[in-house]
Structures are given as C-alpha cells and as structure tokens.
Scaffold this motif. Structure first.
Motif, short mmCIF file in Angstrom:
data_model
loop_
_atom_site.label_atom_id
_atom_site.label_comp_id
_atom_site.label_asym_id
_atom_site.label_seq_id
_atom_site.Cartn_x
_atom_site.Cartn_y
_atom_site.Cartn_z
N ILE A 432 0.84 -1.20 0.00
CA ILE A 432 0.00 0.00 0.00
C ILE A 432 0.88 1.25 0.00
CG2 ILE A 432 -1.65 1.34 1.36
CD1 ILE A 432 -2.79 -1.38 2.35
N GLU A 433 1.91 1.21 0.82
CA GLU A 433 2.80 2.36 0.90
C GLU A 433 3.45 2.62 -0.45
OE1 GLU A 433 5.73 2.20 4.17
OE2 GLU A 433 7.09 2.87 2.58
N LYS A 434 3.74 1.55 -1.17
CA LYS A 434 4.36 1.72 -2.50
C LYS A 434 3.32 2.08 -3.55
CE LYS A 434 8.63 -0.64 -2.45
NZ LYS A 434 9.27 -1.85 -2.02
N PRO C 55 11.83 7.23 -6.78
CA PRO C 55 10.38 7.40 -6.66
C PRO C 55 9.87 6.78 -5.35
CG PRO C 55 10.95 6.53 -8.83
CD PRO C 55 12.20 6.53 -8.02
N GLY C 56 9.02 7.52 -4.68
CA GLY C 56 8.40 6.98 -3.46
C GLY C 56 9.30 6.97 -2.24
N ALA C 57 10.47 7.62 -2.33
CA ALA C 57 11.39 7.58 -1.19
C ALA C 57 10.89 8.40 -0.01
CB ALA C 57 12.77 8.09 -1.63
N LYS C 59 10.15 11.98 -0.60
CA LYS C 59 10.57 13.35 -0.85
C LYS C 59 9.49 14.37 -0.49
CE LYS C 59 11.34 12.35 -5.21
NZ LYS C 59 11.09 10.90 -5.14
N SER C 60 8.27 14.09 -0.90
CA SER C 60 7.20 15.06 -0.63
C SER C 60 6.89 15.12 0.85
CB SER C 60 5.93 14.68 -1.39
OG SER C 60 6.18 14.59 -2.77
N THR C 61 6.87 13.96 1.49
CA THR C 61 6.58 13.92 2.92
C THR C 61 7.67 14.69 3.67
OG1 THR C 61 5.81 11.67 2.47
CG2 THR C 61 5.86 12.35 4.75
N VAL C 147 11.76 15.08 -9.75
CA VAL C 147 11.01 13.86 -10.04
C VAL C 147 11.75 12.72 -9.35
CG1 VAL C 147 10.19 14.64 -12.28
CG2 VAL C 147 12.29 13.36 -12.15
N GLY C 148 11.06 11.58 -9.20
CA GLY C 148 11.73 10.42 -8.64
C GLY C 148 12.83 10.00 -9.60
N VAL C 149 14.09 10.06 -9.16
CA VAL C 149 15.19 9.94 -10.12
C VAL C 149 15.79 8.55 -10.19
CG1 VAL C 149 15.82 12.34 -9.99
CG2 VAL C 149 16.81 10.72 -8.37
N ASN C 192 15.61 7.85 4.82
CA ASN C 192 14.23 7.98 5.28
C ASN C 192 13.60 6.61 5.51
OD1 ASN C 192 11.93 9.54 5.91
ND2 ASN C 192 11.07 9.11 3.89
N LYS C 193 12.42 6.62 6.10
CA LYS C 193 11.71 5.39 6.48
C LYS C 193 12.55 4.60 7.48
CE LYS C 193 9.23 5.40 2.12
NZ LYS C 193 8.38 4.73 1.17
N ALA C 194 13.15 5.35 8.38
CA ALA C 194 14.02 4.73 9.37
C ALA C 194 13.22 3.89 10.36
CB ALA C 194 14.82 5.80 10.11
N1 LIG Z 1 7.20 3.93 6.77
C1 LIG Z 1 7.44 5.15 6.29
N2 LIG Z 1 6.80 5.54 5.18
C2 LIG Z 1 7.07 6.76 4.69
C3 LIG Z 1 7.98 7.65 5.31
N3 LIG Z 1 8.03 8.77 4.57
C4 LIG Z 1 7.18 8.61 3.55
N4 LIG Z 1 6.59 7.40 3.61
C5 LIG Z 1 5.60 6.81 2.70
O1 LIG Z 1 6.20 6.59 1.45
C6 LIG Z 1 5.27 6.81 0.40
C7 LIG Z 1 5.78 7.81 -0.62
O2 LIG Z 1 5.96 9.07 0.01
P1 LIG Z 1 6.13 10.42 -0.84
O3 LIG Z 1 6.49 11.50 0.11
O4 LIG Z 1 4.99 10.63 -1.73
O5 LIG Z 1 7.41 10.01 -1.71
P2 LIG Z 1 8.07 10.80 -2.92
O6 LIG Z 1 9.50 10.48 -2.88
O7 LIG Z 1 7.68 12.23 -2.87
O8 LIG Z 1 7.40 10.10 -4.16
P3 LIG Z 1 7.40 10.59 -5.70
O9 LIG Z 1 7.24 12.07 -5.71
O10 LIG Z 1 6.24 9.87 -6.29
O11 LIG Z 1 8.70 10.14 -6.27
C8 LIG Z 1 3.97 7.24 1.09
O12 LIG Z 1 3.17 6.12 1.24
C9 LIG Z 1 4.45 7.74 2.44
O13 LIG Z 1 3.45 7.62 3.41
C10 LIG Z 1 8.64 7.20 6.50
O14 LIG Z 1 9.47 7.88 7.09
N5 LIG Z 1 8.32 5.95 6.93
#
Ligand SMILES: Nc1nc2c(ncn2[C@@H]2O[C@H](COP(=O)(O)OP(=O)(O)OP(=O)(O)O)[C@@H](O)[C@H]2O)c(=O)[nH]1
Ligand code: B12
Ligand SMILES: [Mg+2]
Lengths: 555, 137, 318
Positions: A432-434, C55-57, C59-61, C147-149, C192-194
């Motif tokens: 889901i997170e991905k 992507p999804g790392a 970054k936005s959060t 962008v997600g690189v 991140n996602k420590a």
């Molecule tokens: N477990 C965990 N999940 C996280 C953390 N930070 C972000 N996420 C999750 O990771 C996913 C992607 O987060 P985004 O902030 O959208 O990532 P992004 O790098 O901006 O993604 P793109 O812009 O699509 O490349 C989401 O489901 C977040 O909830 C974290 O510290 N821990």
C-alpha cells in the motif's frame, strides 16, 4: 481423456472451423469481465487435473469450495441484510423498524461521513455532510435512539465503521447494557478493515501502525468478552467498486486478511481462536460465471492460507464466511429500472457462490440514496431468489460445471500470483505504501472506462440502446437539510448536561493508554462512551497521539 | 515555442471518499495533454481555492458523490470571485441529481457531468471552455 | 494583464501574480527574459534546497516537514515540485502537493507543481527561472522536489545550493548502482523510512562510501529520518544550515557558485539559440525544401548550414 473423447472433440473442432469460415464469431477473443480468457467450450478435459476431494471436496469440509455448511440453504437462507441509514438517529430508527417489519433478518448501519471519519457534527470538517449519506452519531445518546425498541439480543447488527470502530462498538455495547443485554449475548459485525480504507474506501483517520493496533485490541477484547461478534469484515467489496478485477478483488482482500492475522499473531493471539470471528465481504458484479467462480475460489484459498500458512487446525477458523453486496458501480443512472435486472443476476451469483448474507442494491443507486420503494424491490429480489427460483434446494448446484470449475481454478491461480508479489514486497502494508495495490486498481478502472467509451464493453442504456429520458419520474430520497443543526443542538445540550469531569478523566485515560502499546484501549473507550464522551472527542485524543494518515496517490 | 498547456486542478472536496471517477477523469485529462494537479481527498473549499491560485490553473474540476455538491460548488465559486479569480472555470461531476444542476450552473459552474458521461465529452468541453477563456484575455 | 503590473503585484506578494509569471516562464513567453533580467538584482538571498531521490522515497513527505520547520522560524517558503510529464501526450498528473496540502492556507508558503515537459534532468523547463522569481519575491527558502530519479537526473545540482538525497532501506543492490552518478551530488543524506528494517545497513553503506571522500572540505552528513512523523528532521535541517554556512565561508562554496552562474549563462544562451534556430528553420522549411531533401537532391547538412547562415552569416556546419 480417452480416445473416444479426443476423437469426438477433434471432429467437433473441425466442424467449428468450417462454421467459422462462413460465420465469424462476434469477437476475435472472448474473456470474462475481469479479463480472464474464455474458451469457446469447456469440457471434461479442462478440469481433468483437478483432484475432486482435495480441491473441491464436500460442503462444510476443507477446503470449503462448495460452501461452509453441509446443508447450505436447505438448512436456512442467507441473512437478508440491507445497508441503510440516513439523517439522524430518529429517522434511521424508523427505517430499521420498517425493514425488520418487511422481513429483513439483520440490520446494517450506514453512518454519515463525519461519523466514519471521527468528527462530531459540530466540527468544521463536518459542514454540509451531516446525515447526508448515513446516520449521524455523535454520542451514546444518538446510539440509544438509533436502537430504540430494537432488542439487541434478537437482531444481529452489522456496522460499516472502520477507523473509529472501537468507539461505535463501545456505544453498541453500552446500549446493550441499558437494554439489559450483556455483551456476551450481542451478535453482529463491525467492518473494522482499515487496509481497504487506504486502498479503496477513504474513511481512514490514523496511520497504519496505530490503526492495526486498534484492530487487534478489538480482536483481543472481543474474544474474551463479546464472543459472538464478528470483529472484522475483511472487504473486497470496495476494492472491486474502486475498479479492480474479480481476481484482484480476491487477491487484495485475502492479502489484507493475511496482514490482520499476522498482526494479531504478533500480539500473541491464537488464529485458531480469533480466526473464527474473521468474516469477509465481497462484491457481486455482472459476469455471472466469473462471479460464482470467484466466491468459490476465495473460500478455497482462505482455507488453504489458514491451514498451510498459519497452521490453523480449527475448521471454523479455516472457513471463509462472507457477506455480499451487489455491484453498485454496474448500476446506471440511465434507464434505472434496468438495474433491477442487473441486481437479480448479481444476487443470484452470490447465492450460487454460497454467501452467508446479502445486500441487494436499489435501482436508484446511481441517482441518490435509495427510496423506500426501491429498497422494497431490492429486498423482494432476494426473497424471490430464496423462495421461488429453486436454486436454494440443492447445495452448490454449479459445482462440476466445466467452466465454473475451470474459472475457479484460474481465479485462484491469478490471485495467488498477486499475493505472492505482495509477499515478496514485504506484505500488504508495504504494498500500500508503495502504491502497488492502488495502481493496479486504478489501471483496471481506467481500462474499463476506456472499454466502455470505445463500446468494446456494452452497458445497456449507456452506450447502446439509449433512449431520450426526460425527467426520470422516480421519487428520490431527499435528506432533510436541517440534520446538521439538529445534531449541533443535541451536542450542545449533551455537553451542558453530562458529567464533564468524568468525561475529561476518561479522555485522559485514553490518551495515556494510547501511548502505551501493551494496553488494550477497548475498555477505556467503553468507559468514555458510557459517560457520554463524544465520538469526535475520543477520536480527537487519538489523533493527537497517533497522527493522521495522508493518502498515497499513484496515478 | 510559446505553448500554453491547460492546467487544471481536480479536487475532492469535503469528506467524500469516492475517487474512482475523479481519478479516471484526471487520467483522461492527462492523456489529452493537460497538466492535472490532483489534490487528493478531504479538501476544504479554502484549500482548493488556494491551490487553484498557486498553481495558476485555468480550471478547477470538482468531483463529488456525497451529496454535499451545492454547498461546495457555491462556496468554491464565491471564494474564487472574492479572490479576484472569477475567470477560473469551475466544472465537475459525480452523483448530482438532475434537479440540482441548474442551481449549480446559475451559481457559476460551467458544466456538470453525471454518471455514464464519456471522459471524451469532459475533455472536449474543457478544451472549448479554455479556448474561449483565453480568447478573452 | 500587462507584465509590468503583474510583476509589481508579484513583488508585493500577490500569489496569483506570482503564479501567473511562473506560467509565463514555463510557457517560454517572449517577455519573460526581460522580466527576469529586471528582478535578477533582487535575488541571491534565498537558500535553495534540492530534495531528490528515487520514486516513493518520501521526498514530498520530507518536504512537508521541512516546510513546517522553516515556518516555525518565521521564514517564507516556496516549493517547486516536479513530476514527470507523459512522453506520449505531454500531459501530467501532478500529485506531490497532496502531502503538503496542510500548508495551503498559510500565506507564507507557496507551492507550485510542474511537469517535466520533456526535460530529462529531473527538473522541468521552468524550474531554474521560477527560483529566480521566488527569490526576488522574498521567499527565504526555496525547496525543489525533483522527479523520482534514477541515476542520470542530476540537474538539481546546477540550481540548488544544497542537495539532499533521500534514500530508503530495502533498496538492496541499487545503492551500488547509484554510487556512480547520483551519490556524487548529495550534500546531505536523509535515510528515510528509518522506522523500517534495514536502515542501519543503508546508513552503514553510505558511510562506508563517504569514507572515500573524508578528506574533502565538506563531508556529507548522514541522517536517519522518519518523514511521516518528523523524526530526524531537526538534525537534517541543521545540516542543511551548516552547508549554507560552509558555502559562504569556503573556497569550495565559491567554486560551486561559479559553476552555477556559468550554467545559468549557458542555459540562457542555449535557450536563445534554440529559439532562433527554431524560428529560422520554421521559416525556411517549405515543402520545396522538404521535397529536395526527400529526393536526396539536397542534404541535411547543407540545409542546416543555410538555416544557420540566416542567423549568423558565414557560419559553416562542416
Ligand atoms: N514507513 C514510512 N513511510 C514513509 C515515510 N516517509 C514517507 N513514507 C511513505 O512513502 C510513500 C511515498 O511518500 P512520498 O512523500 O509521496 O514520496 P516521494 O519520494 O515524494 O514520491 P514521488 O514524488 O512519487 O517520487 C507514502 O506512502 C508515504 O506515506 C517514513 O518515514 N516511513
Ligand atoms: C463505487 C462507489 C463506491 C465505492 C467508491 C470507491 C472509490 N474509491 O471511488 C465504495 C464502495 C468505497 C463506496 C462507498 C460509499 N458510498 Co458509494 N458509490 C459508488 C457507486 C456505486 C459508483 C461510483 C463510481 O465510482 N462510478 C464510476 C465512476 C467512473 O463514475 P463517476 O464517479 O460517476 O464519475 C463519472 C461522472 O460522474 C463524471 N465525473 C465524476 N467526477 C468528475 C469530476 C470532473 C472534474 C468531471 C469533469 C467529471 C466527473 O465523470 C465520470 C466519468 O463518467 C455510486 C453509485 C453510482 N452507481 O453512481 C455510489 C454512491 C456514490 N455511494 C454512496 C454512498 C452513500 C457511499 C457511502 C457514503 C456509504 C456509507 N454510508 O458508508 C460509502 C462511503 C464512501 C466515502 N468514503 O465517501 C451514494 C451517495 C448518495 C448521495 N450522493 O446521495 C451512492 C450514490 C450510492 C447510493 N445510491 O446510495 N461507494
Ligand atoms: Mg513526491
């Protein structure tokens, strides 16, 4: 297969080739609604490899492909349960009593969105939404009115409530208390399935981790105190409505189920025990054969998962018991009467798939909340299937159909493929997170939309057989716009008359317990509800500790 | 090289969680070459309007199936006007009773599309509306 | 509206005018260069922070949390969030801001989403010049989410003062591959996602790799973060701040600024040359010319030479 069969088949196929030279088929290839390829003809050679006893078996026995009871509908019919609720507790109470009087056998409560997302009616976020799509419940006061004159020891109640499930269950327990019904005698279901809220339904509040804890707290509390309660309804319904295929519906639902079992196990709960109280919720769409196969496949898969993956030996904990609702998104705003026919086919597929309870949608589905008349027709549809169609008089009548058994196998295979991918990713929470799950669903939804627009998929009345429809002469349900104001007034009165010290003590107790993962929150929430703490207050405290979830978009 | 892309905000106001339609429409607009700023769920009218301004959107598409359409359409339109952005095209869709549509149009909505509308119809309408708006600038 | 009035209003803080000028920049409007030339003297005050990663790392959060941090210090924050445009339709779905929406009501935060519009370096065509505008409009901190690189999208280094590379656990061997390009551009690492298993391994691998550069004047600090709940953000932002100080006080910083300025000039040159050649070629490109090419009576080199000579008399291609 024997020589005779092989020869006969070859002869048949040669004949077909000739026919095809003269008359082409309607399409180059045929497939199910979910995109599984369909052969022209299914015969005994297609299910030859299926070991009957191991894979199909007998009803009431592992792997439960043919149903969870030995006599199925010869014993008793499924529960006819119409999802309903709107405006305030007063109006909904009236509707429930009408439904019970018309022969529904269980209640199913629809809450309004502020209630589902943990806001009181006076919260700024609730503006414009109170009582609109379900009943507004702010405190135990409302719940008492909602079940007024409805004996909780006689009905079973299903509540579609997820993120704040503990709070609503606590209220139900307290209403029981006041009616003199002990919690051990209460029966019903809370949906309590947060994962599909992140995926498809959208009424989440907290992030995944604390949400999973709230869920397992409920599992634990109920197994000790409310033994007849279904503590979760693991739902594929919404996943399908969001656009998934049939195989995805099964796969993602069971993968959610796996995540819940794992969470509960890591809390030290025994799947042989809590496994009995897990229930499921599926969709019945239009592709009749595929749907029947889907239900059968889901049952078999869950039994295998519980037995092989989790070592469950209690047959009751291996059984997949499920509620079904017909597919709302298949129903059209155009020529709404046609929806009665769609619902009939869908309901029939659920019955032939061996459902334990059923909601049939109303023909005005795509226009507004159902009117009393359309709800009646929907309910009658179930009753006609039960009493007149005859399909209920023998168990699992479609078993052994070459195509149904083949599709059952194929759905299982396809769904296990998805589950394997999710496992490899590290489980459902990571998937889901991905955005993996969301992406698959959205792709399927978009593909479906394009197929309708290109007329590759025909939707009668929408892209073919349209007619000019001037003001559809249907009476639609309209919700009294003053519900919000009435609720706000009730809240003001409540806050002026209750014991506010007791409330704030109860809320403090929840706050400190929320910080301590090893403490079960359920008893404290019951304490707070009993002294009339509001739902918004309780969820507000939890929001403060747990934080809030932000959706993950992958488009 | 002055090519002006159409920028459109697709928004889900209020607590409504029905996003299948919004996402389908967002994708269709994207596939028609537009830049679609998708807000996600649970947006207040204030957030939506502010997003429109910050993103310099030509249009805002509101998707709503929860019955709160009149409340949100009128609020968003009013707020845009207050912020001197009355030129932004407001349109949308969802489950909205036929009888409520004239009221929304009167309030200033450009078009409202119900269930069963082909996305191509939404796309073409928006392209036309933006062309008209730009011609006036 | 006349560009002058628009600019005046933008400099006065009017959000819609800022947004409109950014659109002019993105659309390569002929008036934008004059405008940028005018505001350029007002720039140079902002801290420009790049946030990049796969992507999804997160970054936005992370950006959301960093905004929160700077807002608490009373700084105005501008954000440019880049998402990929579809190479087929040219359209894009821009969804980074979903994670930052709680700041929309805050007048001290401006967030703008951009599609890459064919740009390959992880940014979009208008990013650099939009930074100039935001700087001039008084934004103290400008955050660019790329962008997600993959490995090659490293343009961010040409724009940002400080680049924060976001890595996550569970990337396995990717990190080996990433070493090559993208690791080089980081001034600060956020693992991140420590909250997930495997963080320590990633952190250890990064540190091991950084050992190779430990003699450099700036060794990128490595921070563990949980962007979802804000853990580690303070430390991360502190490192960003010390990198800013480093840039101002160290010859390396000056060299970096030189590179950046040279890049800016090159970009402007390129843009103009592209525009001129396009114009000239479009005027030259008649059916006749195309026919000649098709029948091989003429050839692309000769044609290109002719086109160029209309711009710069006497040039030769070969
Ligand atoms: N477990 C965990 N999940 C996280 C953390 N930070 C972000 N996420 C999750 O990771 C996913 C992607 O987060 P985004 O902030 O959208 O990532 P992004 O790098 O901006 O993604 P793109 O812009 O699509 O490349 C989401 O489901 C977040 O909830 C974290 O510290 N821990
Ligand atoms: C699918 C569905 C769901 C799914 C949603 C999945 C998802 N992620 O989207 C699930 C099962 C989760 C769901 C849940 C609920 N639902 Co529901 N749901 C539907 C259903 C059956 C179909 C909607 C749909 O997705 N259709 C397919 C898409 C492609 O069509 P669409 O959204 O209409 O979009 C098209 C047009 O409307 C338009 N359009 C839409 N948005 C936009 C935006 C722009 C910019 C443009 C240009 C066009 C446009 O273009 C699209 C393409 O044609 C409708 C009934 C119906 N048949 O319409 C009920 C319906 C909307 N749901 C309803 C209700 C009450 C609920 C619940 C609130 C029930 C409850 N009390 O719990 C819940 C809560 C959901 C929540 N969080 O808000 C009611 C709303 C009643 C009302 N408005 O008065 C409806 C009408 C059913 C009914 N008659 O009772 N639901
Ligand atoms: Mg992002």
């Amino acid at each position: 297969m024997n020589k005779e069969y092989t020869e006969a088949k070859a002869r048949f196929e040669a004949g077909v080739m000739k026919t095809l030279q003269k008359n082409k088929e309607r399409k180059e290839t045929f497939s199910t609604g979910g995109g599984l390829p369909l052969e022209r003809l299914y015969g005994p050679d297609m299910t030859e490899g299926t070991d009957y006893v191991k894979e199909v078996g007998f009803p009431g026995e592992y792997p439960f492909t043919r149903g969870v009871q030995s006599t199925m509908f010869r014993g008793r019919f499924w529960t006819m349960r119409q999802y309903a609720g709107f405006a305030s507790a007063e109006e909904s109470n009236e509707r429930y009593r009408y439904l019970l009087a018309s022969g529904t056998t269980g209640l199913s409560v629809a809450f309004d969105l502020p209630t589902q997302i943990g806001y009181d009616s006076d919260d700024p976020m609730a503006q414009g939404e109170c009582g609109k799509v379900g009943v507004a419940i702010d405190s135990l006061k409302d719940m008492e009115i909602l079940f007024d004159k409805i004996p909780l020891d006689k009905v079973s109640t299903s509540m579609t409530i997820n993120a704040p499930a503990s709070v609503l269950l606590a209220m139900y327990i307290c209403v029981g208390e006041k009616q003199g019904v002990p919690m051990s005698a209460l029966s019903g279901t809370i949906q309590n399935d947060i994962l599909k809220e992140y995926i498809a339904r959208g009424t989440y509040i907290f992030p995944p981790k604390p949400s999973m804890r709230l869920i397992t707290d409920i599992f634990e509390f109920c197994s000790q105190n409310v033994p007849k309660w279904n503590t979760i309804s693991i739902s594929g319904y919404h996943i399908r409505e969001a656009g998934s295929t049939a195989a995805q519906e099964v796969a993602f639902t069971l993968a959610d189920g796996i995540a819940y079992v794992e969470a509960a196990r890591s809390k030290g709960l025994d799947p042989n025990v809590f496994g009995e109280r897990l229930s499921f919720f599926f969709n019945a769409h239009n592709d009749f054969l595929e749907e029947v196969a889907k239900f059968r496949a889901a049952r078999r898969m869950w039994a295998k998962i519980m037995k092989e993956r989790f070592g469950v030996t209690n047959p009751k904990a291996q059984m997949l018991r499920f509620h079904t609702q017909t597919g709302g998104s298949t129903l059209t705003a155009q020529q709404p009467e046609n929806n009665i026919v769609r619902v009939t086919m869908q309901a029939l597929s659920a019955v032939l798939g061996g459902t334990q309870s059923l909601h049939t949608n109303s023909m005005d589905e795509a226009l507004a909340l159902p009117s009393e008349k359309s709800v009646m027709i929907a309910l009658r549809t179930q009753q006609i299937i039960a009493y007149e169609s005859g399909v209920t008089n023998t168990v699992d009548p479609l078993a052994g159909s070459y195509v149904v058994e083949s599709l059952t196998n194929e759905i299982e295979e396809k769904a296990f493929e998805y589950i394997q991918q999710i496992d490899e990713m590290g489980g459902m929470l990571t998937a889901i997170e991905k955005g993996y799950v969301q992406k698959h669903i959205q792709d399927a939804a978009y593909e479906f939309q394009r197929a309708v627009e290109s007329k590759e998929n025909v939707v009668v009345g929408v892209n073919k057989f349209q007619i000019e429809e001037k003001n559809k002469d249907m009476k639609l349900l309209t919700v009294d716009a003053s519900v919000g104001e009435r609720q706000i007034k009730k809240l003001q009165e409540l806050k002026a008359s209750r014991d506010n010290v007791a409330v704030s003590n109860a809320l403090d107790a929840i706050r400190s317990a929320a910080l301590n993962e090893s403490q079960n929150l359920m008893p404290l929430i019951i304490d707070a509800v009993r002294v009339y703490a509001t739902e918004g207050e309780i969820c507000g405290v939890l929001r403060g500790v747990f934080g809030e979830y932000t959706e993950n978009i992958v488009l | 090289m002055d090519e002006r892309k159409i920028r459109v905000v697709v928004a889900k106001p209020g607590l409504d969680g029905h996003d299948r339609g919004a996402k389908v429409v967002a994708r269709a607009l994207r596939d028609a070459g537009m830049e679609v700023i998708y807000t996600g769920l649970r947006q207040t009218a204030e957030q939506i309007v502010e997003t429109v301004l910050q993103e310099d959107a030509d249009a805002v598409g509101i998707s709503i199936l929860s019955g709160a359409h009149t409340f949100y359409f009128t609020k968003i339109i009013d707020m845009l006007r207050e912020k001197d952005a009355g030129d932004v095209i407001v349109f949308g869709g969802g489950v909205i009773p036929d009888s409520d549509i004239p009221g929304l149009i009167e309030a200033g909505a450009g078009a409202v599309f119900g269930p069963g509308t082909p996305t191509t119809v939404c796309v073409e309408w928006l392209e036309g509306a933006v062309a008209k708006k730009r011609a006036k600038e | 509206m006349a560009v002058d009035t628009l600019l005046e209003k933008a400099l006065g803080g009017d959000i819609r005018s800022i947004a409109r000028i950014i659109s002019l920049i993105e659309n390569d409007n002929p008036e934008k260069d004059a405008l940028l030339k005018r505001v350029y003297p007002m720039t140079g005050k902002a801290i420009v922070l790049g946030i990049t990663g796969s992507p999804g790392a997160g970054k936005s959060t992370l950006t959301d949390k960093v905004i929160e941090h700077f807002r608490r210090q009373g700084k105005k924050v501008g954000v440019i969030a880049v998402d990929p445009s579809s190479p087929f339709s040219g359209g894009a779905i821009l969804a980074d801001r979903i994670r930052m929406q709680r700041h929309t009501g805050d007048s001290g935060v401006y967030i703008r989403s951009m599609g890459t519009r064919g740009s390959l370096g992880g940014l979009s065509r208008g990013t650099r010049e939009s930074v100039i505008l935001l700087d001039a409009c008084g934004y103290d901190v400008i955050i660019i989410e790329t962008v997600g690189v993959g490995q090659s999208e490293v343009d961010i280094i040409k724009i940002a003062d400080t680049v924060c590379l976001v890595l996550v656990p569970g990337m396995g061997d990717d990190i080996q591959i990433m070493k090559a390009g993208i690791m080089e551009i980081a001034n600060v690492f956020a693992i991140n996602k420590a909250d997930k298993p495997g963080v320590d391994r990633v952190a250890a691998e990064v540190r091991l790799m950084l050992d190779l550069v430990k003699d450099r004047p700036w060794v990128p600090p490595v921070h563990l973060t949980v962007a979802e709940n804000g853990t580690g953000i303070e430390e991360l932002v502190a490192s960003i701040a010390s990198h800013s100080v480093f840039l101002k006080s160290n010859p390396d910083g000056v060299r970096r600024e030189w590179r950046r300025l040279a890049f800016e000039v090159e970009e402007i040159l390129l843009q103009h040359i592209t525009r001129m050649t396009e114009k000239s070629w479009n005027a030259y490109k008649t059916d006749e010319v195309m026919e000649l090419l098709l029948s091989r009576k003429s050839n692309p080199y000769a044609v290109a030479e002719d086109v160029l000579r209309k711009i710069i008399p006497g040039t030769r291609v070969v």
